[in-house]
Scaffold this motif. Structure first.
Motif, PDB file in Angstrom:
ATOM      1  N   GLY A  13       0.804  -1.215   0.000  1.00 35.13           N
ATOM      2  CA  GLY A  13       0.000   0.000   0.000  1.00 35.13           C
ATOM      3  C   GLY A  13       0.834   1.262   0.000  1.00 35.13           C
ATOM      4  N   TRP A  14       2.060   1.150   0.526  1.00 38.59           N
ATOM      5  CA  TRP A  14       2.938   2.314   0.553  1.00 38.59           C
ATOM      6  C   TRP A  14       3.299   2.765  -0.855  1.00 38.59           C
ATOM      7  CZ3 TRP A  14       4.197   6.084   3.536  1.00 38.59           C
ATOM      8  CH2 TRP A  14       5.369   6.797   3.351  1.00 38.59           C
ATOM      9  N   ALA A  15       3.549   1.819  -1.733  1.00 42.29           N
ATOM     10  CA  ALA A  15       3.874   2.168  -3.117  1.00 42.29           C
ATOM     11  C   ALA A  15       2.692   2.838  -3.799  1.00 42.29           C
ATOM     12  CB  ALA A  15       4.285   0.911  -3.884  1.00 42.29           C
ATOM     13  N   VAL A  16       1.492   2.343  -3.500  1.00 45.08           N
ATOM     14  CA  VAL A  16       0.291   2.955  -4.077  1.00 45.08           C
ATOM     15  C   VAL A  16       0.139   4.387  -3.583  1.00 45.08           C
ATOM     16  CG1 VAL A  16      -2.228   2.828  -4.200  1.00 45.08           C
ATOM     17  CG2 VAL A  16      -0.859   0.735  -4.335  1.00 45.08           C
ATOM     18  N   MET A  17       0.355   4.587  -2.285  1.00 47.58           N
ATOM     19  CA  MET A  17       0.229   5.922  -1.714  1.00 47.58           C
ATOM     20  C   MET A  17       1.264   6.875  -2.312  1.00 47.58           C
ATOM     21  SD  MET A  17      -0.472   4.972   2.288  1.00 47.58           S
ATOM     22  CE  MET A  17      -0.430   6.699   2.787  1.00 47.58           C
ATOM     23  N   ARG A  18       2.484   6.375  -2.502  1.00 43.99           N
ATOM     24  CA  ARG A  18       3.517   7.221  -3.101  1.00 43.99           C
ATOM     25  C   ARG A  18       3.161   7.576  -4.543  1.00 43.99           C
ATOM     26  NH1 ARG A  18       9.432   4.908  -2.279  1.00 43.99           N
ATOM     27  NH2 ARG A  18       9.831   6.829  -3.461  1.00 43.99           N
ATOM     28  N   ALA A  19       2.620   6.623  -5.274  1.00 45.94           N
ATOM     29  CA  ALA A  19       2.238   6.892  -6.656  1.00 45.94           C
ATOM     30  C   ALA A  19       1.115   7.931  -6.718  1.00 45.94           C
ATOM     31  CB  ALA A  19       1.807   5.598  -7.335  1.00 45.94           C
ATOM     32  N   LEU A  20       0.138   7.781  -5.810  1.00 41.61           N
ATOM     33  CA  LEU A  20      -0.957   8.744  -5.778  1.00 41.61           C
ATOM     34  C   LEU A  20      -0.456  10.129  -5.391  1.00 41.61           C
ATOM     35  CD1 LEU A  20      -3.776   6.626  -4.086  1.00 41.61           C
ATOM     36  CD2 LEU A  20      -3.666   7.348  -6.480  1.00 41.61           C
ATOM     37  N   ALA A  21       0.467  10.178  -4.413  1.00 44.40           N
ATOM     38  CA  ALA A  21       1.017  11.462  -3.990  1.00 44.40           C
ATOM     39  C   ALA A  21       1.791  12.125  -5.129  1.00 44.40           C
ATOM     40  CB  ALA A  21       1.914  11.279  -2.770  1.00 44.40           C
ATOM     41  N   ALA A  22       2.590  11.321  -5.848  1.00 45.48           N
ATOM     42  CA  ALA A  22       3.359  11.864  -6.967  1.00 45.48           C
ATOM     43  C   ALA A  22       2.430  12.372  -8.074  1.00 45.48           C
ATOM     44  CB  ALA A  22       4.299  10.804  -7.522  1.00 45.48           C
ATOM     45  N   ARG A  23       1.344  11.628  -8.313  1.00 46.11           N
ATOM     46  CA  ARG A  23       0.386  12.052  -9.340  1.00 46.11           C
ATOM     47  C   ARG A  23      -0.297  13.359  -8.926  1.00 46.11           C
ATOM     48  NH1 ARG A  23      -4.750   8.408 -11.512  1.00 46.11           N
ATOM     49  NH2 ARG A  23      -5.524   9.939 -13.039  1.00 46.11           N
ATOM     50  N   PHE A  24      -0.638  13.478  -7.641  1.00 46.04           N
ATOM     51  CA  PHE A  24      -1.282  14.693  -7.156  1.00 46.04           C
ATOM     52  C   PHE A  24      -0.346  15.883  -7.264  1.00 46.04           C
ATOM     53  CE2 PHE A  24      -1.958  17.722  -3.686  1.00 46.04           C
ATOM     54  CZ  PHE A  24      -3.250  18.139  -3.981  1.00 46.04           C
ATOM     55  N   VAL A  25       0.912  15.695  -6.868  1.00 41.09           N
ATOM     56  CA  VAL A  25       1.879  16.796  -6.935  1.00 41.09           C
ATOM     57  C   VAL A  25       2.079  17.234  -8.387  1.00 41.09           C
ATOM     58  CG1 VAL A  25       4.292  17.429  -6.571  1.00 41.09           C
ATOM     59  CG2 VAL A  25       3.035  16.207  -4.786  1.00 41.09           C
ATOM     60  N   GLY A  26       2.155  16.247  -9.286  1.00 40.37           N
ATOM     61  CA  GLY A  26       2.296  16.576 -10.694  1.00 40.37           C
ATOM     62  C   GLY A  26       1.116  17.369 -11.219  1.00 40.37           C
ATOM     63  N   TRP A  27      -0.096  16.957 -10.810  1.00 40.25           N
ATOM     64  CA  TRP A  27      -1.305  17.682 -11.235  1.00 40.25           C
ATOM     65  C   TRP A  27      -1.355  19.070 -10.630  1.00 40.25           C
ATOM     66  CZ3 TRP A  27      -5.177  19.460  -7.948  1.00 40.25           C
ATOM     67  CH2 TRP A  27      -6.320  19.978  -8.565  1.00 40.25           C
TER      68      TRP A  27
END
Length: 299
Positions: A13-27
């Protein structure tokens, strides 16, 4: 046995959270797109500044040095914002003038009408639009940039830029809706008593209206307002839910505009709704209105 830190690092789940965080920051901070929606907001904000304050800041009204200084700054900054000359500087200038009017002239010097939330929203919106490419379209800045490119034998500069200022406007609006609903989440409002009080103050006078079901209607309206504001706070930022909320949101602001003295608040909110929409989608709608049909986003 792995250390706790290693266990957290290995958690899927940590990898998923990091991916979501990176996507949010990019957006939020790194996405680029058409500058046309930002430019439309810039122009609209200048007009709203004039609608709200121009009549109170004419030179003959307050001829003190402070009054004339405020008048000069207000009209120069908003004129530059409207025509789009040094657009981002003009936006900061106009926003700073609005903040000075809100905090210093409003709270410090006691000009009570300038302390209302709609004046704060106008000033903040001007500051936030400075963080967008608001001068790269529909502006004197754009005209001068095209002229320079033509003289140098280069193609016109792209009408694009970083859109993080629009994301911040979305956050501002969602926070506004949330706390507007949160402040109403109490018995005094949800019971309908506050709506009844507003109706009596503006429409009925001191006598309780002899309208069948009036108390029930006031309660129903109160519950609907709170539910709508919570929905707008959490639903407008997302495309899937936005499509069902834009028209109710605009209708809500239209109703309070024609029934209550909210000044420029409703118009400001309607204008800032542009920030919710993808800048490329806005550009394609503009292209269709101009008769060029659907086309790819501005290069």
């Amino acid at each position: 046995m792995p250390a706790p830190a290693d266990a957290i690092a290995d958690w899927s789940g940590w990898a998923v959270m990091r991916a979501l965080a990176a996507r949010f920051v990019g957006w939020a901070a790194y996405s680029e797109g058409s500058s046309r929606s930002s430019a439309l907001i810039r122009i609209g904000l200048a007009m709203l500044f004039w609608s709200r304050w121009a009549g109170e800041l004419l030179a003959y009204i307050d001829q003190s040095p402070t009054g004339l200084f405020l008048t000069a700054n207000f009209f120069v900054a908003t004129a530059l914002l409207f025509v789009g000359y040094h657009s981002r500087v003009a936006a900061v200038w106009a926003g700073a003038v609005g903040m000075a009017m809100y905090y210093y002239f409003g709270f410090q010097l006691g000009r009570e009408p300038w302390t209302h939330h709609h004046t704060y929203l106008l000033a903040v919106a001007a500051l936030l639009i400075a963080l967008t490419p608001c001068g790269r379209s529909y502006s004197l800045d754009r005209y001068l940039a095209v002229v320079r490119a033509e003289r140098a034998g280069l193609p016109p500069p792209a009408e694009r830029g970083n859109l993080w200022g629009l994301r911040l406007i979305v956050v501002q609006l969602s926070v506004l809706y949330f706390f507007a609903a949160f402040d109403k989440t109490n018995h005094a409002f949800l019971s309908g008593a506050r709506i009844e009080q507003i109706f009596l103050w503006y429409y009925a006078g001191s006598d309780y209206p002899a309208i069948p079901g009036f108390a029930w209607a006031a309660t129903a309206v109160s519950l609907a307002v709170v539910a709508l504001e919570y929905s707008l706070a959490f639903g407008l930022p997302f495309r899937r839910t936005r499509r069902y909320l834009v028209l109710p949101g605009l209708a809500f602001h239209a109703i309070i505009y024609v029934t209550l003295p909210v000044y420029t608040f409703s118009a400001t909110m309607a204008l800032l709704y542009l920030a919710y929409f993808d800048a490329g989608d806005v550009d394609r709608v503009i292209a269709r209105l101009q008769g060029t049909g659907l086309r790819e986003e501005i290069p």
